[in-house]
Design a protein around this motif. Structure first.
Motif, short mmCIF file in Angstrom:
data_model
loop_
_atom_site.label_atom_id
_atom_site.label_comp_id
_atom_site.label_asym_id
_atom_site.label_seq_id
_atom_site.Cartn_x
_atom_site.Cartn_y
_atom_site.Cartn_z
N GLU A 64 0.78 -1.21 -0.13
CA GLU A 64 0.04 -0.10 0.11
C GLU A 64 0.90 1.03 0.18
O GLU A 64 0.62 2.24 -0.65
N ASN A 65 1.93 1.28 0.68
CA ASN A 65 2.65 2.36 0.78
C ASN A 65 3.25 2.70 -0.77
O ASN A 65 3.66 3.76 -1.08
N TYR A 66 4.00 1.30 -1.01
CA TYR A 66 4.55 1.35 -2.38
C TYR A 66 3.64 2.09 -3.47
O TYR A 66 4.12 2.87 -4.39
N ILE A 67 2.10 1.64 -3.59
CA ILE A 67 1.22 2.12 -4.52
C ILE A 67 1.23 3.59 -4.22
O ILE A 67 1.09 4.30 -5.28
N ALA A 68 0.89 4.13 -2.94
CA ALA A 68 0.78 5.42 -2.88
C ALA A 68 1.86 6.31 -3.44
O ALA A 68 1.81 7.32 -3.96
N LEU A 69 3.09 5.74 -3.23
CA LEU A 69 4.35 6.51 -3.90
C LEU A 69 4.27 6.45 -5.46
O LEU A 69 4.56 7.57 -6.07
N GLU A 70 3.89 5.46 -5.94
CA GLU A 70 3.90 5.36 -7.26
C GLU A 70 2.85 6.31 -8.23
O GLU A 70 2.73 6.74 -9.22
N LYS A 71 1.61 6.28 -7.39
CA LYS A 71 0.43 7.23 -7.58
C LYS A 71 1.02 8.63 -7.88
O LYS A 71 0.44 9.31 -8.78
N ILE A 72 1.67 8.91 -6.88
CA ILE A 72 2.25 10.28 -6.97
C ILE A 72 3.14 10.51 -8.10
O ILE A 72 3.16 11.57 -9.02
N ARG A 73 4.20 9.55 -8.49
CA ARG A 73 5.29 9.61 -9.51
C ARG A 73 4.21 9.57 -10.94
O ARG A 73 4.89 10.25 -12.17
N ILE A 74 3.37 8.93 -11.03
CA ILE A 74 2.69 8.84 -12.32
C ILE A 74 1.74 10.04 -12.76
O ILE A 74 0.98 10.36 -11.69
N ARG A 75 1.76 10.60 -13.82
CA ARG A 75 1.03 11.69 -14.39
C ARG A 75 -0.27 11.63 -14.30
O ARG A 75 -1.08 12.59 -13.74
N HIS A 76 -0.99 10.60 -14.66
CA HIS A 76 -2.38 10.37 -14.84
C HIS A 76 -2.90 9.53 -13.87
O HIS A 76 -2.31 8.98 -12.99
N GLU A 77 -4.32 9.96 -13.58
CA GLU A 77 -5.05 9.42 -12.39
C GLU A 77 -5.14 7.74 -12.71
O GLU A 77 -5.33 7.68 -13.87
N ILE A 78 -4.91 7.04 -11.81
CA ILE A 78 -5.04 5.55 -11.90
C ILE A 78 -6.23 5.02 -11.09
O ILE A 78 -6.23 5.13 -9.95
N GLU A 79 -6.92 4.23 -11.82
CA GLU A 79 -8.30 3.77 -11.15
C GLU A 79 -7.62 2.38 -10.49
O GLU A 79 -7.47 1.46 -11.32
N LEU A 80 -7.51 2.25 -9.29
CA LEU A 80 -6.83 1.03 -8.62
C LEU A 80 -7.67 0.50 -7.53
O LEU A 80 -7.97 1.38 -6.61
N ASP A 81 -7.93 -0.79 -7.54
CA ASP A 81 -8.70 -1.38 -6.35
C ASP A 81 -7.64 -2.48 -5.82
O ASP A 81 -7.30 -3.29 -6.56
N PHE A 82 -7.48 -2.31 -4.76
CA PHE A 82 -6.69 -3.34 -3.96
C PHE A 82 -7.45 -4.03 -3.12
O PHE A 82 -8.21 -3.43 -2.00
N ILE A 83 -8.01 -5.19 -3.16
CA ILE A 83 -8.88 -5.92 -2.58
C ILE A 83 -8.23 -6.88 -1.57
O ILE A 83 -7.45 -7.73 -1.96
N LYS A 84 -8.39 -6.79 -0.29
CA LYS A 84 -7.73 -7.69 0.65
C LYS A 84 -8.82 -8.53 1.35
O LYS A 84 -9.47 -7.79 2.38
N ASN A 85 -8.80 -9.86 1.13
CA ASN A 85 -9.68 -10.60 1.77
C ASN A 85 -9.02 -11.86 2.09
O ASN A 85 -9.18 -13.01 1.34
N CYS A 86 -8.33 -11.91 3.40
CA CYS A 86 -7.15 -12.81 3.70
C CYS A 86 -6.87 -12.65 5.06
O CYS A 86 -7.07 -11.75 5.73
N ASN A 87 -6.40 -13.95 5.75
CA ASN A 87 -6.10 -14.19 7.11
C ASN A 87 -4.66 -13.07 7.01
O ASN A 87 -3.52 -13.52 6.47
N SER A 88 -4.65 -11.95 7.71
CA SER A 88 -3.42 -11.29 7.90
C SER A 88 -2.65 -11.66 8.79
O SER A 88 -1.21 -11.15 8.42
#
Length: 109
Positions: A23-47
């Motif tokens: 999640e931290n890496y994705i947030a950093l990459e979203k800042i770096r990429i020029r255009h908006e990205i529709e990104l769904d991160f589904i977490k359905n697991c035993n943490s």
């Protein structure tokens, strides 16, 4: 960077720890990429499930590098982290953009 230094020498980390890193890496990459990205991160697991550190990073890094069209604002990425019984399950999916000879609307990893 701290995650890599602190956790990568370990044999296993909790899936929750790995997901937080992603999640931290994705947030950093979203800042770096020029255009908006529709990104769904589904977490359905035993943490508490334990996996080798950095196991999932390659897939997320790859989809953010090669799975989007950097000149388009119509990018969609889906990431799924779950379990299949007692085993971890992970899937990434992205929209493919028009390329000559391509009829498929999605790519899977």
């Amino acid at each position: 960077m701290r995650y890599f230094v602190d956790e990568s020498p370990k044999d296993e980390v909790s899936l929750a720890t790995e997901i937080q890193f992603l999640e931290n890496y994705i947030a950093l990459e979203k800042i770096r990429i020029r255009h908006e990205i529709e990104l769904d991160f589904i977490k359905n697991c035993n943490s508490e499930l334990r996996i080798p550190p950095m196991l999932l990073m390659t897939f997320v890094e790859n989809i953010l590098k090669h799975g989007i069209d950097k000149s388009s604002s119509k990018n969609k990425i889906e990431i799924f982290a779950g379990t299949a019984g007692w085993l971890p399950a992970f899937q990434t999916q992205n929209r493919l953009h028009d390329k000559p000879g391509t009829n498929e609307p999605y790519g899977f990893a």
